[in-house]
Design a protein around this motif. Structure first.
Motif, short mmCIF file in Angstrom:
data_model
loop_
_atom_site.label_atom_id
_atom_site.label_comp_id
_atom_site.label_asym_id
_atom_site.label_seq_id
_atom_site.Cartn_x
_atom_site.Cartn_y
_atom_site.Cartn_z
N PHE A 160 0.83 -1.20 0.00
CA PHE A 160 0.00 0.00 0.00
C PHE A 160 0.87 1.25 0.00
O PHE A 160 1.95 1.27 0.58
N THR A 161 0.37 2.27 -0.65
CA THR A 161 0.99 3.60 -0.58
C THR A 161 -0.11 4.62 -0.37
O THR A 161 -1.28 4.35 -0.65
N ILE A 162 0.28 5.77 0.12
CA ILE A 162 -0.65 6.88 0.28
C ILE A 162 -0.25 7.96 -0.72
O ILE A 162 0.92 8.34 -0.80
N HIS A 163 -1.21 8.42 -1.49
CA HIS A 163 -1.01 9.56 -2.40
C HIS A 163 -1.75 10.74 -1.78
O HIS A 163 -2.85 10.58 -1.25
N PHE A 164 -1.15 11.90 -1.83
CA PHE A 164 -1.76 13.08 -1.24
C PHE A 164 -2.28 14.00 -2.34
O PHE A 164 -1.49 14.54 -3.12
N GLN A 165 -3.58 14.11 -2.42
CA GLN A 165 -4.22 14.97 -3.41
C GLN A 165 -4.44 16.34 -2.80
O GLN A 165 -5.11 16.47 -1.78
N PRO A 166 -3.86 17.39 -3.40
CA PRO A 166 -4.04 18.73 -2.83
C PRO A 166 -5.48 19.21 -2.94
O PRO A 166 -6.18 18.93 -3.92
N GLN A 167 -5.93 19.92 -1.93
CA GLN A 167 -7.24 20.58 -1.96
C GLN A 167 -6.95 22.07 -1.98
O GLN A 167 -6.38 22.63 -1.04
N VAL A 168 -7.34 22.71 -3.07
CA VAL A 168 -6.97 24.09 -3.34
C VAL A 168 -8.13 25.04 -3.06
O VAL A 168 -9.27 24.77 -3.45
N ASP A 169 -7.83 26.15 -2.39
CA ASP A 169 -8.82 27.21 -2.20
C ASP A 169 -8.94 27.93 -3.54
O ASP A 169 -7.97 28.50 -4.05
N LEU A 170 -10.12 27.90 -4.14
CA LEU A 170 -10.30 28.46 -5.48
C LEU A 170 -10.13 29.98 -5.51
O LEU A 170 -9.74 30.54 -6.54
N LEU A 171 -10.41 30.67 -4.40
CA LEU A 171 -10.25 32.13 -4.37
C LEU A 171 -8.78 32.54 -4.30
O LEU A 171 -8.33 33.40 -5.05
N SER A 172 -8.03 31.90 -3.42
CA SER A 172 -6.62 32.29 -3.25
C SER A 172 -5.68 31.52 -4.16
O SER A 172 -4.56 31.95 -4.42
N GLY A 173 -6.13 30.34 -4.62
CA GLY A 173 -5.26 29.50 -5.45
C GLY A 173 -4.23 28.74 -4.63
O GLY A 173 -3.36 28.07 -5.19
#
Length: 192
Positions: A56-69
């Motif tokens: 198993f591995t963990i991938h980290f998907q970024p969660q981006v604030d659409l206003l600030s980027g």
């Protein structure tokens, strides 16, 4: 000419296909079933050893604030690369893990691994970031789930606000029980 073992294997794959696609009907074996739906019992056996074999591995998907980027947090996504089956999609192994109960061990591994990463990043001087972890209904309903989360926060000396637990609707069957667990998690300071 088909050998008996091959015929049984194909019947098992067709049965697996039917179970995963609504039940109450039948399907004749087709070649593509062997690629999409390998023998369920064999896959479950491999899944039971995946942590031990470090698959198993963990991938980290970024969660981006659409206003600030800017990246506000990450979502932890588990991936499984098996020696026999190769890259197994979560849509295939998560339901199997749920139905077999292996999801509890996998869920514990994911939480522990994410907390370990958070601690290491802090030691390296990176700014604190929040990581969201999907919690299965079965894991959420464990009697000692809140205690496990509290123990991990203590073990890795983490600020509880850096951990976000994503709870599915399937966990919300008993309103009173669910409310109590959610309140206990809120008291710990983790995001829900």
């Amino acid at each position: 000419r088909i050998e008996l073992e091959d015929m049984l294997h194909r019947a098992d794959q067709a049965l697996f296909f039917v179970k995963k696609n609504g039940r109450n009907h039948y399907r004749f074996y087709r070649k593509e079933m062997s690629q999409s739906f390998p023998n369920e019992a064999l896959m479950e056996a491999h899944l039971r050893r995946a942590i031990e074999f470090n698959e198993f591995t963990i991938h980290f998907q970024p969660q981006v604030d659409l206003l600030s980027g800017k990246i506000e947090s990450f979502e932890a996504l588990i991936r499984w690369h098996n020696r026999k089956f190769g890259q197994v999609p979560p849509s295939q192994f998560i339901p199997l893990a749920e139905s077999s109960g292996i999801i509890l061990e996998i869920g514990d591994w994911v939480l522990d691994t994410v907390c370990c990463y958070l601690q290491k990043w802090g030691e390296l001087g990176y700014r604190q970031v929040r990581i969201a972890v999907n919690i299965s209904p079965r894991q959420f309903k464990q009697e000692n789930f809140v205690q496990k989360v509290a123990a991990l926060l203590l073990k890795y000396e983490l600020d509880p606000s850096c951990l976000e637990l994503e709870i599915t609707e399937g966990s919300m069957t008993n309103v009173e029980e669910t409310t109590e667990i959610l309140l206990e998690l809120k008291r710990l300071g983790v995001y829900i």
